[in-house]
Design a protein around this motif. Structure first.
Motif, PDB file in Angstrom:
ATOM      1  N   HIS A  10       0.835  -1.203   0.000  1.00  0.00           N
ATOM      2  CA  HIS A  10       0.000   0.000   0.000  1.00  0.00           C
ATOM      3  C   HIS A  10       0.871   1.255   0.000  1.00  0.00           C
ATOM      4  O   HIS A  10       1.599   1.510   0.953  1.00  0.00           O
ATOM      5  N   TYR A  11       0.833   1.994  -1.107  1.00  0.00           N
ATOM      6  CA  TYR A  11       1.470   3.303  -1.205  1.00  0.00           C
ATOM      7  C   TYR A  11       0.392   4.323  -1.547  1.00  0.00           C
ATOM      8  O   TYR A  11      -0.620   3.983  -2.194  1.00  0.00           O
ATOM      9  N   PRO A  12       0.575   5.590  -1.176  1.00  0.00           N
ATOM     10  CA  PRO A  12      -0.474   6.594  -1.412  1.00  0.00           C
ATOM     11  C   PRO A  12      -0.841   6.791  -2.881  1.00  0.00           C
ATOM     12  O   PRO A  12      -1.965   7.206  -3.176  1.00  0.00           O
ATOM     13  N   TRP A  13       0.076   6.494  -3.798  1.00  0.00           N
ATOM     14  CA  TRP A  13      -0.212   6.736  -5.212  1.00  0.00           C
ATOM     15  C   TRP A  13      -1.017   5.600  -5.859  1.00  0.00           C
ATOM     16  O   TRP A  13      -1.379   5.682  -7.031  1.00  0.00           O
ATOM     17  N   GLY A  14      -1.303   4.556  -5.132  1.00  0.00           N
ATOM     18  CA  GLY A  14      -1.993   3.407  -5.705  1.00  0.00           C
ATOM     19  C   GLY A  14      -3.465   3.668  -5.984  1.00  0.00           C
ATOM     20  O   GLY A  14      -4.071   4.602  -5.446  1.00  0.00           O
ATOM     21  N   THR A  15      -4.047   2.818  -6.810  1.00  0.00           N
ATOM     22  CA  THR A  15      -5.479   2.886  -7.071  1.00  0.00           C
ATOM     23  C   THR A  15      -6.226   2.159  -5.958  1.00  0.00           C
ATOM     24  O   THR A  15      -5.643   1.427  -5.158  1.00  0.00           O
ATOM     25  N   PHE A  16      -7.519   2.342  -5.921  1.00  0.00           N
ATOM     26  CA  PHE A  16      -8.314   1.741  -4.855  1.00  0.00           C
ATOM     27  C   PHE A  16      -8.932   0.396  -5.247  1.00  0.00           C
ATOM     28  O   PHE A  16      -9.220  -0.420  -4.373  1.00  0.00           O
ATOM     29  N   GLU A  17      -9.115   0.155  -6.533  1.00  0.00           N
ATOM     30  CA  GLU A  17      -9.872  -1.030  -6.931  1.00  0.00           C
ATOM     31  C   GLU A  17      -9.186  -1.913  -7.965  1.00  0.00           C
ATOM     32  O   GLU A  17      -9.518  -3.096  -8.064  1.00  0.00           O
ATOM     33  N   ALA A  18      -8.248  -1.388  -8.768  1.00  0.00           N
ATOM     34  CA  ALA A  18      -7.750  -2.127  -9.935  1.00  0.00           C
ATOM     35  C   ALA A  18      -7.111  -3.458  -9.555  1.00  0.00           C
ATOM     36  O   ALA A  18      -7.428  -4.500 -10.149  1.00  0.00           O
ATOM     37  N   ILE A  19      -6.194  -3.458  -8.602  1.00  0.00           N
ATOM     38  CA  ILE A  19      -5.536  -4.712  -8.226  1.00  0.00           C
ATOM     39  C   ILE A  19      -6.520  -5.644  -7.520  1.00  0.00           C
ATOM     40  O   ILE A  19      -6.523  -6.856  -7.749  1.00  0.00           O
ATOM     41  N   ALA A  33      -1.116  -0.165  -4.294  1.00  0.00           N
ATOM     42  CA  ALA A  33      -0.227   0.254  -5.374  1.00  0.00           C
ATOM     43  C   ALA A  33       0.431  -0.915  -6.097  1.00  0.00           C
ATOM     44  O   ALA A  33       0.593  -0.881  -7.322  1.00  0.00           O
ATOM     45  N   GLU A  34       0.834  -1.937  -5.343  1.00  0.00           N
ATOM     46  CA  GLU A  34       1.600  -3.030  -5.934  1.00  0.00           C
ATOM     47  C   GLU A  34       1.223  -4.360  -5.294  1.00  0.00           C
ATOM     48  O   GLU A  34       0.789  -4.410  -4.138  1.00  0.00           O
ATOM     49  N   PHE A  35       1.428  -5.409  -6.062  1.00  0.00           N
ATOM     50  CA  PHE A  35       1.248  -6.787  -5.588  1.00  0.00           C
ATOM     51  C   PHE A  35       2.507  -7.536  -5.992  1.00  0.00           C
ATOM     52  O   PHE A  35       2.774  -7.707  -7.186  1.00  0.00           O
ATOM     53  N   TRP A  36       3.307  -7.932  -5.003  1.00  0.00           N
ATOM     54  CA  TRP A  36       4.618  -8.511  -5.262  1.00  0.00           C
ATOM     55  C   TRP A  36       4.559 -10.029  -5.332  1.00  0.00           C
ATOM     56  O   TRP A  36       3.947 -10.687  -4.475  1.00  0.00           O
ATOM     57  N   LEU A  37       5.247 -10.575  -6.342  1.00  0.00           N
ATOM     58  CA  LEU A  37       5.401 -12.011  -6.509  1.00  0.00           C
ATOM     59  C   LEU A  37       6.893 -12.290  -6.669  1.00  0.00           C
ATOM     60  O   LEU A  37       7.486 -11.991  -7.710  1.00  0.00           O
ATOM     61  N   GLY A  38       7.502 -12.829  -5.614  1.00  0.00           N
ATOM     62  CA  GLY A  38       8.931 -13.081  -5.696  1.00  0.00           C
ATOM     63  C   GLY A  38       9.519 -13.422  -4.347  1.00  0.00           C
ATOM     64  O   GLY A  38       8.801 -13.736  -3.384  1.00  0.00           O
ATOM     65  N   ALA A  39      10.849 -13.326  -4.283  1.00  0.00           N
ATOM     66  CA  ALA A  39      11.570 -13.709  -3.073  1.00  0.00           C
ATOM     67  C   ALA A  39      12.336 -12.542  -2.473  1.00  0.00           C
ATOM     68  O   ALA A  39      13.251 -12.756  -1.674  1.00  0.00           O
ATOM     69  N   SER A  83      -0.256  -0.525 -10.022  1.00  0.00           N
ATOM     70  CA  SER A  83      -1.443   0.243 -10.402  1.00  0.00           C
ATOM     71  C   SER A  83      -1.355   1.640  -9.810  1.00  0.00           C
ATOM     72  O   SER A  83      -1.433   1.812  -8.589  1.00  0.00           O
ATOM     73  N   ALA A  84      -1.187   2.642 -10.676  1.00  0.00           N
ATOM     74  CA  ALA A  84      -0.952   4.024 -10.251  1.00  0.00           C
ATOM     75  C   ALA A  84      -2.190   4.884 -10.488  1.00  0.00           C
ATOM     76  O   ALA A  84      -2.719   4.932 -11.599  1.00  0.00           O
ATOM     77  N   GLY A 262      -2.173   4.196 -14.509  1.00  0.00           N
ATOM     78  CA  GLY A 262      -2.479   2.978 -15.243  1.00  0.00           C
ATOM     79  C   GLY A 262      -2.062   1.750 -14.455  1.00  0.00           C
ATOM     80  O   GLY A 262      -1.463   1.840 -13.379  1.00  0.00           O
ATOM     81  N   THR A 263      -2.409   0.588 -15.008  1.00  0.00           N
ATOM     82  CA  THR A 263      -2.132  -0.693 -14.358  1.00  0.00           C
ATOM     83  C   THR A 263      -1.350  -1.582 -15.316  1.00  0.00           C
ATOM     84  O   THR A 263      -1.657  -1.639 -16.510  1.00  0.00           O
ATOM     85  N   GLY A 264      -0.338  -2.266 -14.788  1.00  0.00           N
ATOM     86  CA  GLY A 264       0.461  -3.128 -15.639  1.00  0.00           C
ATOM     87  C   GLY A 264       1.180  -4.204 -14.849  1.00  0.00           C
ATOM     88  O   GLY A 264       1.197  -4.208 -13.612  1.00  0.00           O
TER      89      GLY A 264
END
Length: 395
Positions: A10-19, A33-39, A83-84, A262-264
Motif C-alpha cells: 500500500h502506497y499513497p499513489w496506488g489505485t483503490f480497486e484495480a488490483i 499500489a503493488e502486488f509482489w510475486l517473488g523472493a 497500479s498508479a 495505469g495498471t500493468g
C-alpha cells in the motif's frame, strides 16, 4: 509446481480497486499500489507454509544450475502488478557496479538499511519492464533538447524560465541537459517562481492541440498532486509515453522515469534501489542521482511481443535477470512454456489455466499465481485465459 501467494503493498499513489479487481479481493478503502510475486526479503511471497526466499535458502537447487552460477542463491527477478492513480516519484536505478559501490559506501558510513536516508538497499541493479494491462501513461527518458526548448518557448512562461533552460538552446549536448536538470531540482525559494510561471502559462494552453497541449496538461497534472514541486520542471524535460494494453516499456539502469497512471505487469531485477529526484516526500539524493542518470535523449522504444511459439508471446529485452512471456490460451490448444531448468513465476490475469508437467498439475484462475522450480521443465498450459510468465533472462 506450487501455488504462490503474493504480498499487497500500500502506497499513497496506488489505485483503490484495480488490483483488487484483478485478484478478486474486496477493496478496503486504502490505495493498493503493488502486488509482489517473488523472493525479495522486503515482501517475499508465501509458498507451502513458508516464504519463497526461505524455501530457496533451504533448497537453492530450486533455482537451477545456470541461475545459481550467474546470480548465486537468489531469485534474480521480482514480478509485480503495479497500479498508479497518480504520478510516482521521478527516479532512476543503478547498474550493478553502481549498486555495489553505493551499497558498500552506505554500509561503511553506518546508515541503517531501513533508514529513510538510505539510498542503496542492496547490491543489485534494477532494470525493469512494464507491460500495460490498460492504457498506461508514463514519463521515460529525456526529450531532444531542441524540442524541449521549442515547447517552453511556445508556452511563453517568461524570462525566469527562459534563463533557467537557456543552456539547452545556447550549448546543447548532454552536459547542458545535465546542468539544467540539476538546476531545476535544486531551485531555491526565490527561483521557484519559475515553477509558478510555468504553471500559470500551462493553464492558458491546457486545451491546446498536439504536443503543446500535452506539455501543459502534464505540468498541471503533476501540480495537482505535488503543488509547486521543482520536480515538475524536471518532468517537463522528459518524454511522455502512452502504452496500449499489451505494449511494454523497458527501463534500463540510468533512465529517468516516472509512471503517471495505469495498471500493468512489472518485472525487474530483484532490487529495491531507487534514486529519487522529485515528486515525492521520500528522501531525495540529487547529487547521487546525477551520477547514475543517463543524459542521452530520444524517444524510448515501445516494445511489442513476438509470438515465439503458438500462444506464447515474448517481450525481448537485454536484461539477464529476467525474461517476460505472455501466454494466450484458447480452448483446445496446448501452449508449451519455454523448457528451461530455471525457477519461474506465472500469474493469471484473465480466465483460467491448467498447468501440467510430469511431476504435477496445478489449476489457476484469474489472480492466482504459481512457482515453477528448475525441476518443472516440461510445462504446458491449457484453458481459456491469459497469464504472464517471468523467468531469468539466461538463454
Amino acid at each position: 509446481m506450487e501455488q504462490l501467494q503474493g504480498t499487497m503493498i500500500h502506497y499513497p499513489w496506488g489505485t483503490f480497486e484495480a488490483i483488487h479487481s484483478l485478484l478478486g479481493t474486496q477493496p478496503d478503502g486504502r490505495p493498493l499500489a503493488e502486488f509482489w510475486l517473488g523472493a525479495h526479503p522486503l515482501a517475499p511471497s508465501a509458498l507451502d507454509g513458508t516464504t519463497l526466499d526461505a524455501a530457496i535458502a533451504q533448497h537453492p537447487t530450486l533455482l537451477g544450475d545456470q541461475s545459481l552460477a550467474a546470480f548465486g542463491p537468489h531469485l534474480p527477478f521480482l514480478m509485480k502488478v503495479l497500479s498508479a492513480r497518480h504520478a510516482l516519484s521521478l527516479q532512476a536505478h543503478p547498474n550493478r557496479e553502481q549498486a555495489q559501490a553505493g551499497f558498500a559506501a552506505e554500509e561503511a558510513a553506518g546508515i541503517p538499511r531501513d533508514s529513510p536516508q538510505r539510498t542503496y538497499k542492496d547490491t543489485w541493479p534494477k532494470p525493469e519492464i512494464l507491460v500495460a494491462l490498460d492504457e498506461f501513461h508514463t514519463l521515460a527518458g529525456f526529450r531532444e533538447p531542441a524540442e524541449t526548448t521549442r515547447l517552453f518557448s511556445e508556452l511563453s512562461a517568461g524570462p525566469d524560465v527562459e534563463r533557467l533552460i537557456a543552456p539547452l538552446h545556447s550549448r546543447g549536448g548532454e552536459a547542458a541537459l545535465q546542468e539544467v536538470f540539476l538546476q531545476v531540482l535544486s531551485l531555491d525559494d526565490e527561483r521557484r517562481q519559475a515553477v509558478d510561471a510555468v504553471l500559470a502559462a500551462a493553464v492558458d494552453h491546457r486545451e491546446a492541440d498536439g504536443e503543446l497541449g500535452e506539455f501543459a496538461r502534464t505540468a498541471l497534472e503533476l501540480d495537482d498532486v505535488f503543488p509547486g514541486d521543482p520536480g515538475i520542471m524536471a518532468a517537463l524535460l522528459m518524454n511522455r509515453v502512452v502504452l496500449e494494453p499489451g505494449q511494454a516499456l523497458y527501463v534500463p539502469a540510468g533512465r529517468m522515469h516516472a509512471h503517471l497512471r495505469g495498471t500493468g505487469i512489472e518485472v525487474m531485477a530483484s532490487s529495491d534501489n531507487v534514486l529519487r529526484g522529485g515528486l515525492t516526500s521520500k528522501h531525495i539524493a540529487v547529487d547521487e542521482l546525477v551520477t547514475v542518470v543517463d543524459f542521452s535523449w530520444g524517444r524510448p522504444t515501445i516494445r511489442t511481443p513476438e509470438e515465439t511459439s503458438p500462444g506464447l508471446w515474448t517481450y525481448h529485452t537485454p536484461a539477464l535477470e529476467f525474461e517476460v512471456n505472455r501466454i494466450e490460451a484458447t480452448p483446445g490448444r496446448e501452449v508449451a512454456l519455454p523448457q528451461r531448468a530455471q525457477a519461474r513465476i506465472i500469474f493469471v490475469t484473465r480466465g483460467s489455466l491448467t498447468l501440467r508437467c510430469p511431476q504435477s498439475v496445478v489449476d489457476l484462475h484469474q489472480g492466482d499465481s504459481a512457482f515453477l522450480s528448475a525441476e518443472d521443465v516440461e510445462v504446458s498450459a491449457r484453458g481459456d485465459g491469459q497469464a504472464f510468465l517471468a523467468s531469468p533472462g539466461l538463454s
